[in-house]
Design a protein around this motif. Structure first.
Motif, short mmCIF file in Angstrom:
data_model
loop_
_atom_site.label_atom_id
_atom_site.label_comp_id
_atom_site.label_asym_id
_atom_site.label_seq_id
_atom_site.Cartn_x
_atom_site.Cartn_y
_atom_site.Cartn_z
N TYR A 280 59.90 37.69 35.58
CA TYR A 280 59.37 39.20 35.15
C TYR A 280 57.87 39.27 35.14
O TYR A 280 57.38 40.27 35.97
CB TYR A 280 60.09 39.84 33.94
CG TYR A 280 61.41 40.12 34.44
CD1 TYR A 280 61.86 41.53 34.17
CD2 TYR A 280 62.51 39.25 34.57
CE1 TYR A 280 63.22 41.76 34.28
CE2 TYR A 280 63.82 39.33 34.66
CZ TYR A 280 64.23 40.83 34.64
OH TYR A 280 65.43 41.21 34.94
N TYR A 281 57.32 38.58 34.49
CA TYR A 281 55.74 38.46 34.67
C TYR A 281 55.32 38.19 36.14
O TYR A 281 54.26 39.20 36.41
CB TYR A 281 55.23 37.38 33.85
CG TYR A 281 53.77 37.21 33.84
CD1 TYR A 281 52.93 38.00 32.94
CD2 TYR A 281 53.07 36.25 34.69
CE1 TYR A 281 51.51 37.66 32.87
CE2 TYR A 281 51.83 36.10 34.47
CZ TYR A 281 50.94 36.88 33.77
OH TYR A 281 49.69 36.79 33.73
N LEU A 282 55.66 37.34 36.77
CA LEU A 282 55.12 37.35 38.19
C LEU A 282 55.83 38.34 38.87
O LEU A 282 55.11 38.79 40.14
CB LEU A 282 55.87 35.77 38.80
CG LEU A 282 55.09 34.66 37.89
CD1 LEU A 282 55.53 33.22 38.46
CD2 LEU A 282 53.76 34.47 37.85
N GLY A 283 57.03 38.90 38.85
CA GLY A 283 57.29 40.00 39.67
C GLY A 283 56.50 41.04 39.26
O GLY A 283 56.04 41.90 40.51
N ASN A 284 55.95 41.35 38.17
CA ASN A 284 54.84 42.24 38.01
C ASN A 284 53.82 42.11 38.82
O ASN A 284 52.82 43.04 39.16
CB ASN A 284 54.56 42.69 36.56
CG ASN A 284 54.09 43.87 35.91
OD1 ASN A 284 54.38 44.07 34.99
ND2 ASN A 284 53.49 44.71 36.85
N VAL A 285 53.36 40.95 38.80
CA VAL A 285 52.01 40.66 39.88
C VAL A 285 52.24 41.07 41.18
O VAL A 285 51.52 41.57 41.88
CB VAL A 285 51.64 39.12 39.97
CG1 VAL A 285 50.45 38.84 40.80
CG2 VAL A 285 51.39 38.73 38.43
#
Length: 485
Positions: A280-285
């Motif tokens: 989810y963190y990388l999806g936000n990126v």
């Protein structure tokens, strides 16, 4: 080299680690637009922030002084003045869209226009300050996804801040900032309102994305890219946890007991839980990357990129469970090392990967130089203009980072890092303990040599260096008044 004052577009994310961009060596990432900036511009492999949390880092970047000099040491410390004032005085139209994190939030800070979008899950300072995003959500009759609502979920603690954005996609905070920036670029009056004319004045546009700061809440199509990928998540080493200084051990417990920014960082999460959080963190990126692509397209259509510099960086990183810790407020490289990409055709050599150490605010004198503005003599930053141009440049032998008691860092008054390319030392004010890492032998920072008899001399050398730096800083900035904040 172009001679006219260039437009400067300064894009800053919040809490983005270095290892989140494909072009910088992380093939699991989907970041085509940041990859383009890196391929056509220059990137620094060893860029380090001066503060391990939002406001100290940003205030340092936008003043050119270390946190101990500005006196801005924690979030919500008063911060009202920036070098943007110098660009406004030199004829730039200065515009902020998104997060700057000044305090108060709406202080002008040198900008002619500010369209504030602050913390996604604002809970303490400024909780009832309604920014552009709050107003837009209210205008659509939407209730913002936030901690009070997330807490109602039965799986709240287990998700460690990872949630799907379930409202209108364009109202997710980073999507909203990107589209607001695009709207401004498309709408700002130009000479005769003719699109093929250059702007009447050079533009300084700061775009502050609130993410990937938690909660990690992209629409599902972004997190889905990463749920089943090998994300190269570092294993937590039990012996390294046992060696951590007491403030970090206590922080680890605090992280697990309090839902800071909707994240309960579990003491011993499963591999599946860490994968979920990271996805989810990388999806936000990747969401932010998509918006950067749209912004670049809008800038190009409207003539701003014909003579321009685009800078991309972040205010600090996030442990994301590495070293058993969540959030920021530590001196591990996951927090202190950030991306720094500079796209500047005719000024920066394309495709460069620059290896020497820099402090993040070292980009500032180069921007002054590009804009033809005299660089203030008291600044503590050093220009990286020569490195960008491909000329001889010597990186910093040492870089530094500071953090006062704040947020989840609650058990020491002041923590300071000094780092060379080979070694890192972390000093805790008033304490006999600390951290010392041989970065060549132990790049993951899992073996603390603070109490190692064979490392006494290197520890003394770095403590001496820390002392000399603080004394030299005090002397160099003696004519700069902290009240200028």
């Amino acid at each position: 080299m172009a001679s006219a004052q260039p437009n400067i577009i300064f894009i800053i994310t919040d809490q983005q680690r270095y290892d989140t961009i494909n072009a910088l060596g992380f093939p699991h990432m989907h970041t085509p637009n940041l990859d383009r900036l890196a391929a056509e511009g220059a990137s620094f492999d060893s860029c380090f922030v001066t503060g391990a949390s939002c406001v100290p880092s940003r205030a340092s970047l936008f003043t050119g002084y270390y946190p101990h000099t500005t006196g801005i040491l924690r979030n919500a410390d008063r911060w009202t003045r920036t070098w943007v004032e110098d660009f406004a005085a030199a004829g730039y139209r200065c515009v902020n869209i998104g997060k700057m994190h000044t305090w108060p939030f709406d202080t002008p800070a040198g900008f002619h226009e500010r369209y504030n979008v602050e913390n996604k899950d604002r809970y303490k300072e400024g909780r009832y300050y309604f920014d552009e995003w709050d107003r837009a959500l209210a205008a659509r009759g939407l209730t913002k996804q936030q901690r009070e609502l997330y807490r109602q979920r039965s799986d709240y603690r287990q998700r460690m801040g990872a949630f799907d954005w379930e409202l209108d996609e364009d109202m997710q905070s980073d999507m909203f900032v990107g589209k607001l920036a695009k709207w401004w670029i498309e709408s700002y009056p130009r000479d005769g309102w003719q699109k093929d004319y250059p702007p009447a004045e050079p533009l300084f546009l700061q775009i502050g994305f609130p993410g990937p700061h938690p909660p990690f809440d992209p629409p599902k199509r972004f997190s889905d890219k990463y749920l089943n990928k090998d994300l190269d998540i570092a294993k937590v080493v039990p012996s390294a946890l046992a060696e951590q200084p007491e403030p970090l051990k206590r922080k680890r417990i605090h992280d697990s007991q309090h839902d800071h920014d909707s994240v309960v960082q579990l003491i011993d999460p499963t591999d599946e839980q860490r994968q979920l959080q990271r996805a989810y963190y990388l999806g936000n990126v990747s969401l932010i990357d998509e918006q950067i692509g749209e912004i670049l397209d809008a800038l190009e259509r409207n003539g701003y990129l014909e003579n321009a510099i685009v800078v991309f960086t972040s205010d600090h990183g996030d442990c994301l469970g590495d070293h058993g810790l969540g959030h920021k407020w530590t001196m591990y490289d996951q927090v202190t090392r950030v991306p720094m990409i500079v796209w500047a055709p005719g000024r920066a050599i394309s495709g460069q990967r620059i290896a020497g150490q820099m402090q993040q605010f070292d980009i500032v004198p180069a921007l002054f130089e590009y804009a033809g503005i005299e660089v203030p003599g008291t600044l503590e930053c050093r220009s990286v203009g020569a490195a960008l141009a491909g000329d001889t440049w010597q990186g910093r032998e040492y870089v530094y980072c500071e953090q006062a008691r704040d947020g989840n860092f609650r058990d020491n008054d002041f923590m300071t890092m000094v780092r060379s390319e080979d070694w890192k030392l972390v000093h805790f004010l008033g304490e006999s303990y600390g951290q010392l890492f041989n970065l060549k032998a132990d790049p993951e920072e899992n073996t603390d040599l603070w109490n190692d008899p064979g490392s006494v001399e290197i520890k003394r050398q770095f403590l001496d260096q820390l002392r000399e730096w603080r004394i030299a800083s005090q002397y160099h900035t003696r004519n700069w008044a902290a009240q200028a904040r």
